[in-house]
Design an enzyme around this catalytic site. Structure first.
Site, PDB file in Angstrom:
ATOM      1  N   GLY A  20      -4.675  -2.115   5.378  1.00  0.00           N
ATOM      2  CA  GLY A  20      -3.900  -3.091   4.784  1.00  0.00           C
ATOM      3  C   GLY A  20      -4.535  -4.666   4.838  1.00  0.00           C
ATOM      4  O   GLY A  20      -4.737  -5.355   4.316  1.00  0.00           O
ATOM      5  N   ARG A  21      -5.024  -4.464   6.158  1.00  0.00           N
ATOM      6  CA  ARG A  21      -5.450  -5.954   6.738  1.00  0.00           C
ATOM      7  C   ARG A  21      -6.808  -6.187   6.126  1.00  0.00           C
ATOM      8  O   ARG A  21      -7.617  -7.063   6.317  1.00  0.00           O
ATOM      9  CB  ARG A  21      -5.174  -6.281   8.188  1.00  0.00           C
ATOM     10  N   LYS A  62       9.806  -0.941  13.976  1.00  0.00           N
ATOM     11  CA  LYS A  62      10.281  -0.501  12.590  1.00  0.00           C
ATOM     12  C   LYS A  62      11.315   0.535  12.815  1.00  0.00           C
ATOM     13  O   LYS A  62      12.437   0.421  11.992  1.00  0.00           O
ATOM     14  CB  LYS A  62       9.144   0.104  11.748  1.00  0.00           C
ATOM     15  N   LYS A 121       0.837  -1.199   0.014  1.00  0.00           N
ATOM     16  CA  LYS A 121       0.020   0.049   0.160  1.00  0.00           C
ATOM     17  C   LYS A 121       1.003   1.372   0.127  1.00  0.00           C
ATOM     18  O   LYS A 121       0.750   2.071  -0.856  1.00  0.00           O
ATOM     19  CB  LYS A 121      -0.917  -0.134   1.275  1.00  0.00           C
ATOM     20  N   GLU A 149      -4.050  -6.814  15.143  1.00  0.00           N
ATOM     21  CA  GLU A 149      -3.899  -5.600  14.698  1.00  0.00           C
ATOM     22  C   GLU A 149      -4.957  -4.566  14.844  1.00  0.00           C
ATOM     23  O   GLU A 149      -4.783  -3.522  15.245  1.00  0.00           O
ATOM     24  CB  GLU A 149      -3.083  -5.363  13.166  1.00  0.00           C
ATOM     25  N   HIS A 195      -3.738 -33.349  17.571  1.00  0.00           N
ATOM     26  CA  HIS A 195      -2.908 -34.245  17.853  1.00  0.00           C
ATOM     27  C   HIS A 195      -1.590 -33.315  18.328  1.00  0.00           C
ATOM     28  O   HIS A 195      -0.452 -33.770  18.490  1.00  0.00           O
ATOM     29  CB  HIS A 195      -2.450 -35.101  16.683  1.00  0.00           C
ATOM     30  N   GLU A 249      10.722  -4.732   4.166  1.00  0.00           N
ATOM     31  CA  GLU A 249      10.705  -6.342   3.743  1.00  0.00           C
ATOM     32  C   GLU A 249      10.367  -6.263   2.307  1.00  0.00           C
ATOM     33  O   GLU A 249      10.900  -6.825   1.406  1.00  0.00           O
ATOM     34  CB  GLU A 249       9.972  -6.905   4.699  1.00  0.00           C
TER      35      GLU A 249
HETATM   36  O1  F6P Z   1       3.660  -2.971   9.674  1.00  0.00           O
HETATM   37  C1  F6P Z   1       2.170  -3.106   9.693  1.00  0.00           C
HETATM   38  C2  F6P Z   1       1.618  -2.813   8.314  1.00  0.00           C
HETATM   39  O2  F6P Z   1       1.459  -1.526   8.156  1.00  0.00           O
HETATM   40  C3  F6P Z   1       0.336  -3.624   8.256  1.00  0.00           C
HETATM   41  O3  F6P Z   1      -0.910  -2.886   8.737  1.00  0.00           O
HETATM   42  C4  F6P Z   1       0.254  -3.626   6.614  1.00  0.00           C
HETATM   43  O4  F6P Z   1      -0.566  -4.591   6.395  1.00  0.00           O
HETATM   44  C5  F6P Z   1       1.549  -4.154   6.231  1.00  0.00           C
HETATM   45  O5  F6P Z   1       2.355  -3.320   7.224  1.00  0.00           O
HETATM   46  C6  F6P Z   1       2.080  -3.885   4.882  1.00  0.00           C
HETATM   47  O6  F6P Z   1       1.976  -2.492   4.509  1.00  0.00           O
HETATM   48  P1  F6P Z   1       2.168  -2.186   3.124  1.00  0.00           P
HETATM   49  O7  F6P Z   1       1.049  -2.758   2.453  1.00  0.00           O
HETATM   50  O8  F6P Z   1       2.378  -0.635   2.997  1.00  0.00           O
HETATM   51  O9  F6P Z   1       3.681  -2.641   2.387  1.00  0.00           O
END
Ligand code: F6P
Length: 537
Positions: free
Chosen positions: A256-257, A502, A198, A342, A373, A204
């Site tokens: 995002g979620r 972060k 987003k 979250e 199990h 990452e």
């Molecule tokens: O670190 C949390 C977060 O902001 C989430 O809410 C989100 O889904 C994820 O990181 C990824 O964010 P982006 O889509 O901006 O890479």
């Protein structure tokens, strides 16, 4: 100081020790009265210690805390995400309405335009009209994390039986092992990389995207041609070198979620095709309509939320287990962990004051029967009560293996029955006596075989796992989280709690590299950093 749960806490104090089985004995229609249906879903919460008085108090709480008004505000585009000044309109991405206003402007035309571009792109990939340098796309690698990974990853596994497009892969972790192992064996000439972020700043995702581009550039002359991007930050996607025709945007009012319905679902759309993706959206839209119109006493998202609040805030059970008896929902617990924790893992109310009660529960789980199990031992005989949420389908998608699905369902029902009923000392003693034990040893062995029972569970049942029922299931949980958040008086749509780590990670990288001395860091962090530097030589 009074808090909004006090009437329920007083009620719970008078009923918490009674046995749920006694509720069934006193009310032959309990199962029916404490169940509700919406479309294909049956939600049975009768195996809990909620009675008519408790339910009345819970429904009062939902009414007093303004759930209905807040729900309507969400659907109509009001800025209910108050700490970020944003609307909350992921529902627009599955809406059939022609006009939804944000700041007085209709968001639907642009959204439908983007959806049409996604559909055309997905069809072109599937039909071989959009190719890699080596021909038809055989593999799609979605690079994203959190909401930009869990939604499409969970949903593409859930819809695996319907997948007839290129093979989908998901890379999220900054650990180089993840992208290494994913790309190993893929052909750069027939791979499409979808960078899903987003913000297009998440470290990452950006690091993995660069690694993927390097991997592709070793073989492919113009790697950018085999990249697509999903983001609200089109300036950054351009800087990365992805042409606008393969950038699919969405607005900041999709969290995002909550974004699997938006372009973040592109890889799923490529995997199952635009028509089935539409069914996924329709299933969710049907749940939206139910949530908006059904009376609260029969409203599934509201009921799931109230049962959750009863167990967590009223009875004090800090965790809840989500137990899908459906192997293709294996990633659902991880998806719900982000959605619920979250969203509702907050410490202050909307006005910034400290919460006088606990916020959302710890959510965890695994599919049955595997979990049986592994960790069910604690659920049956441990000293803590873990409310369980069973999810089960009546029909599998493999007709020739139907006998296995029957066994799966029998196990699911057996577990909730065992949690409810338990096994008394008298019953355990009889079993052990029949095996020839007697005296002190009989008593000792029998006591180990006692199940206390009276452990709460709910069961959500539907016919079959299809794109449409999956859409309804996810929307159900989204709205459940929303209702819990409103009752708790928190903002379910920000996530400031992930920011500190972060920032610290960025500051620690130079300490690990040895270019900063880490002044001001605590002794443990400095010791660990020093050991890493030493081990890396
Ligand atoms: O670190 C949390 C977060 O902001 C989430 O809410 C989100 O889904 C994820 O990181 C990824 O964010 P982006 O889509 O901006 O890479």
């Amino acid at each position: 100081m009074m808090n909004r749960f006090d009437p329920l806490l007083s009620h719970a104090a008078t009923v918490k020790d009674r046995h749920i089985l006694d509720l069934f004995a006193a009310d032959p229609s309990r199962a029916e009265s404490f169940s509700a249906e919406a479309g294909p879903f049956l939600f049975d919460y009768s195996k809990t210690n909620i009675d008519a008085d408790g339910m009345a108090l819970l429904l009062d709480l939902a009414a007093q805390t303004g759930v209905a008004a807040r729900r309507d505000a969400m659907f109509s585009g009001e800025k209910i995400n108050e700490t970020e000044g944003r609307a909350v309109l992921h529902t627009a991405w599955r809406s059939v309405e022609d006009s939804i206003l944000v700041d007085g402007a209709n968001v639907m035309p642009a959204l439908r335009d983007t959806r049409a571009r996604m559909q055309e792109f997905a069809a072109a990939v599937r039909e071989g009209r959009y190719n890699g340098q080596g021909g038809t796309i055989t593999d799609v690698v979605n690079i994203g994390i959190g909401g930009s990974d869990l939604g499409p990853a969970m949903a593409s596994l859930a819809c695996a039986a319907f997948a007839d497009g290129p093979k989908l892969h998901f890379v999220s972790n900054v650990d180089g092992a993840h992208i290494h192992d994913t790309l190993a064996g893929l052909d750069p000439e027939t791979t499409l990389v979808v960078v899903a972020s987003k913000t297009f700043t998440t470290i990452e995702t950006m690091t993995n995207a660069e690694s993927a581009r390097r991997w592709m550039a070793e073989v492919v002359t113009e790697p950018a041609k085999q990249f697509a991007a999903i983001s609200s930050a089109t300036d950054r996607t351009a800087t990365f070198g992805i042409p606008a025709e393969r950038v699919f945007g969405f607005e900041d009012w999709v969290g995002g979620r909550y974004s699997v319905w938006s372009p973040i679902g592109l890889s799923l759309m490529i995997g199952i095709g635009p028509e089935l993706f539409d069914q996924f959206l329709s299933g969710a839209a049907a749940m939206d309509a139910h949530f908006r119109t059904a009376p609260f006493a029969h409203n599934l998202p509201v009921l799931l939320a109230l049962v959750g609040l009863w167990h967590n805030q009223v009875l004090g059970h800090a965790t809840r287990a989500v137990l899908p008896y459906e192997q293709r929902l294996a990633r659902l617990p991880a998806y719900l962990q982000q959605l619920e924790m979250e969203s509702n893992g907050k410490r202050v109310a909307m006005d910034g004051s400290d919460l006088p009660y606990h916020s959302g529960p710890v959510v965890w789980g695994e599919p049955g029967t595997n979990g049986q199990h592994a960790f069910y031992q604690l659920i049956h005989q441990g000293t803590r009560v873990v409310p369980c949420e069973f999810i089960v389908t009546a029909n599998g998608l493999e007709p020739d293996l139907d006998h296995q699905h029957l066994l799966l369902m029998a196990n699911c029902l057996a577990q909730s029955e065992a949690l409810l009923r338990g096994r008394s000392l008298a019953e355990a003693t009889e079993i052990m006596r029949a095996k020839g034990l007697e005296g002190a040893e009989l008593d000792r062995q029998a006591r180990h075989r006692v199940f206390p029972g009276n452990r709460p569970s709910t069961t959500l049942m539907f016919d079959q796992l299809t794109p449409a029922t999956l859409g309804g299931l996810i929307a159900l949980y989204e709205h459940r989280v929303f209702v819990e958040g409103v009752v708790l008086g928190i903002n379910s749509f920000d996530q400031w709690g992930v920011e500190l780590g972060k920032e610290l990670a960025l500051a620690l990288a130079p300490v690990l590299e040895g270019t900063s001395d880490g002044a001001g860091k605590d002794g443990s962090t400095l010791q660990l950093a020093a050991r890493i530097r030493a081990l890396r030589g």
